[in-house]
Design a protein around this motif. Structure first.
Motif, mmCIF file in Angstrom:
data_model
loop_
_atom_site.group_PDB
_atom_site.id
_atom_site.type_symbol
_atom_site.label_atom_id
_atom_site.label_comp_id
_atom_site.label_asym_id
_atom_site.label_seq_id
_atom_site.Cartn_x
_atom_site.Cartn_y
_atom_site.Cartn_z
ATOM 1 N N ASP A 1 6.431 -40.191 32.703
ATOM 2 C CA ASP A 1 7.509 -40.302 33.371
ATOM 3 C C ASP A 1 8.869 -40.482 32.521
ATOM 4 O O ASP A 1 9.869 -40.613 33.171
ATOM 5 N N ALA A 2 8.371 -40.575 31.023
ATOM 6 C CA ALA A 2 9.916 -40.164 30.264
ATOM 7 C C ALA A 2 10.239 -39.306 30.450
ATOM 8 O O ALA A 2 11.780 -38.703 30.184
ATOM 9 N N LEU A 3 9.363 -37.729 30.741
ATOM 10 C CA LEU A 3 10.009 -36.231 30.326
ATOM 11 C C LEU A 3 10.401 -36.635 31.748
ATOM 12 O O LEU A 3 11.683 -35.855 31.996
ATOM 13 N N ASN A 4 10.532 -37.480 32.954
ATOM 14 C CA ASN A 4 11.195 -36.744 34.499
ATOM 15 C C ASN A 4 12.220 -37.688 34.239
ATOM 16 O O ASN A 4 13.274 -36.990 35.035
ATOM 17 N N ALA A 5 12.864 -38.878 33.400
ATOM 18 C CA ALA A 5 13.682 -39.323 33.232
ATOM 19 C C ALA A 5 15.019 -38.115 32.516
ATOM 20 O O ALA A 5 15.831 -38.600 32.771
ATOM 21 N N ALA A 6 13.854 -37.499 31.803
ATOM 22 C CA ALA A 6 15.152 -36.843 30.948
ATOM 23 C C ALA A 6 15.837 -35.338 32.037
ATOM 24 O O ALA A 6 16.067 -35.047 31.389
ATOM 25 N N ARG B 1 10.363 -25.586 14.616
ATOM 26 C CA ARG B 1 11.655 -25.260 14.204
ATOM 27 C C ARG B 1 11.834 -26.289 16.317
ATOM 28 O O ARG B 1 11.114 -26.685 16.490
ATOM 29 N N GLN B 2 13.331 -26.382 16.225
ATOM 30 C CA GLN B 2 14.066 -27.470 16.931
ATOM 31 C C GLN B 2 14.842 -26.823 18.546
ATOM 32 O O GLN B 2 15.714 -25.781 17.735
ATOM 33 N N TYR B 3 14.404 -26.969 19.975
ATOM 34 C CA TYR B 3 15.055 -26.517 20.560
ATOM 35 C C TYR B 3 15.897 -27.755 21.660
ATOM 36 O O TYR B 3 15.275 -28.531 21.956
ATOM 37 N N VAL B 4 16.878 -27.615 21.533
ATOM 38 C CA VAL B 4 18.094 -28.250 22.527
ATOM 39 C C VAL B 4 18.116 -27.514 23.417
ATOM 40 O O VAL B 4 19.104 -26.528 23.015
ATOM 41 N N GLY B 5 18.402 -28.443 24.347
ATOM 42 C CA GLY B 5 18.806 -27.853 25.845
ATOM 43 C C GLY B 5 18.762 -28.707 26.895
ATOM 44 O O GLY B 5 18.281 -29.749 26.427
ATOM 45 N N THR B 6 19.232 -28.271 28.152
ATOM 46 C CA THR B 6 18.477 -29.375 29.265
ATOM 47 C C THR B 6 17.521 -29.277 30.287
ATOM 48 O O THR B 6 17.277 -28.432 30.324
ATOM 49 N N LEU B 7 16.633 -30.248 30.552
ATOM 50 C CA LEU B 7 14.985 -30.701 30.936
ATOM 51 C C LEU B 7 15.229 -30.116 31.816
ATOM 52 O O LEU B 7 16.183 -31.095 32.892
ATOM 53 N N LYS B 8 15.117 -28.699 32.865
ATOM 54 C CA LYS B 8 14.534 -28.249 33.851
ATOM 55 C C LYS B 8 13.463 -28.731 35.205
ATOM 56 O O LYS B 8 13.439 -29.109 35.979
ATOM 57 N N ALA B 9 12.544 -28.850 34.334
ATOM 58 C CA ALA B 9 11.183 -28.141 34.846
ATOM 59 C C ALA B 9 9.781 -28.766 33.264
ATOM 60 O O ALA B 9 10.286 -28.369 32.425
ATOM 61 N N PHE B 10 9.032 -29.133 33.680
ATOM 62 C CA PHE B 10 8.019 -29.239 33.294
ATOM 63 C C PHE B 10 6.368 -29.736 33.695
ATOM 64 O O PHE B 10 6.563 -30.354 34.695
ATOM 65 N N ASP B 11 5.854 -29.610 33.439
ATOM 66 C CA ASP B 11 4.096 -30.301 34.116
ATOM 67 C C ASP B 11 3.133 -29.937 33.034
ATOM 68 O O ASP B 11 3.360 -31.325 31.604
ATOM 69 N N ILE B 12 1.648 -30.931 33.500
ATOM 70 C CA ILE B 12 1.479 -31.844 32.727
ATOM 71 C C ILE B 12 0.574 -30.871 31.331
ATOM 72 O O ILE B 12 0.218 -32.358 30.835
ATOM 73 N N HIS B 13 0.953 -30.035 31.040
ATOM 74 C CA HIS B 13 0.644 -29.247 29.891
ATOM 75 C C HIS B 13 1.437 -29.665 28.900
ATOM 76 O O HIS B 13 1.308 -29.257 27.672
#
Lengths: 74, 74, 74, 74, 74, 74, 74
Positions: free
Chosen positions: F8-13, F26-38
């Motif tokens: 839910d926290a990823l979904n809110a982002a 390493r660090q990546y800063v970007g606009t979150l467009k998609a994620f899955d259960i993995h």
């Protein structure tokens, strides 16, 4: 034409001498007695080698599959 | 239009010379005889190379899939 | 002719002294009391060795399977 | 509003040039031809780079998914 | 004769003091309150030791199973 | 009272700027467009940082979930 | 007598301050808002510490479960 699967090669090596190499660099030379789909192996009359040098003689050795990189006939 | 899957590329390489590279940096050049969905491979007439230098000649080699980084035609 | 499976070798070692070697290089010598398909083991009357030297005497030890490289009779 | 899934981004990159970066620090630049849910990839017309420097030109390369950190358009 | 399973040893240790050792070399000594098939553990009245030396006193500690090498009675 | 789940926290982002940190530091800063259960992620308009210093500007980046340690709003 | 399970301890810590320690040695102190069976966690009002020293203040942080060694009340 039928296509072979990787475990067929292990099956063909049953009761023959094989070299088993691990992720930690150790080498085990023994007679392949058993294996499963995880590549857990049992070898017998085993010689453990480190950098090609004989370290220990062991008889039956169970090796956990996820520690193995390769298996090849001795 | 049908889309190819990664294992199709391995299938196309059957009976051809391939380079297999492992997480430990070693390279195995041999004739691809078998593979499965874990990318466990069997190659034959194998040359093991470390830093591009021939270390050993082996015939049949079973390589556990989880130790592989890439496979490419030789 | 029936073919043996790797866990048969562990079963044959029940109640016998075994050497268990871990990915971190430690060695545990004890009496094998239990194992499962993950190769989680329980040994008793255990000696922990590092570089062949006795470090600790422990009685019952549960060892998580994924930390094990090999098991062999002591 | 429909939500996109990560593999949609790989699908959109089919037949386009991508950079594939591995856990070992190597970079492969090639044309994405195939991928699966494990993120096993096949790329073609591949350049292997280490520290930004071209090391090898390869054609078809099968890369095992678990060795990959990221994929981005070239 | 019934054969014991590895988790039986953890069950027998419930509400008793145990030593939990992790892959990173740290040791946690506490009272075992809960475990599951992944060997996730909860211990209470916990002492964290590094190289045998007490580092911290913690009460309830949840330890993720895949970080554990062994569990033994304290 | 309903309990939230981590995804839910990823979904809110979604569609917001996030920092993604990897096991390799390493660090990546970007606009979150998609994620899955993995926890495979796709981010856009990405900045790659090493030790806080901007290394590269990338647009769409697919990041394999098992290489990620954390995700937090930027 | 009913036996508790490890996730019960995480459940009891919901909305309370916890310390989360990672395999890379970093420590995150925050209010536990969510977790799942993979031990993916979401914490809020987070302080990141390295060697006990405050490095960053973050609000919501999603931490991937496989990077965690332990969770304990702060």
């Amino acid at each position: 034409m039928e296509q072979s699967r990787p475990l067929d090669a292990l099956n063909a090596a049953r009761n023959k001498r094989v070299i088993v190499e691990l992720k930690n660099g150790r080498q085990y030379v023994g007679t392949l007695k058993a294996f499963d789909i995880h590549i857990n192996l049992v070898i017998e009359k085993t010689e453990e080698k480190v950098d090609g040098e004989l370290k220990r003689k062991l008889d039956t050795v169970f090796i956990r599959g996820d520690t193995i990189t390769l298996v090849t006939p001795a």
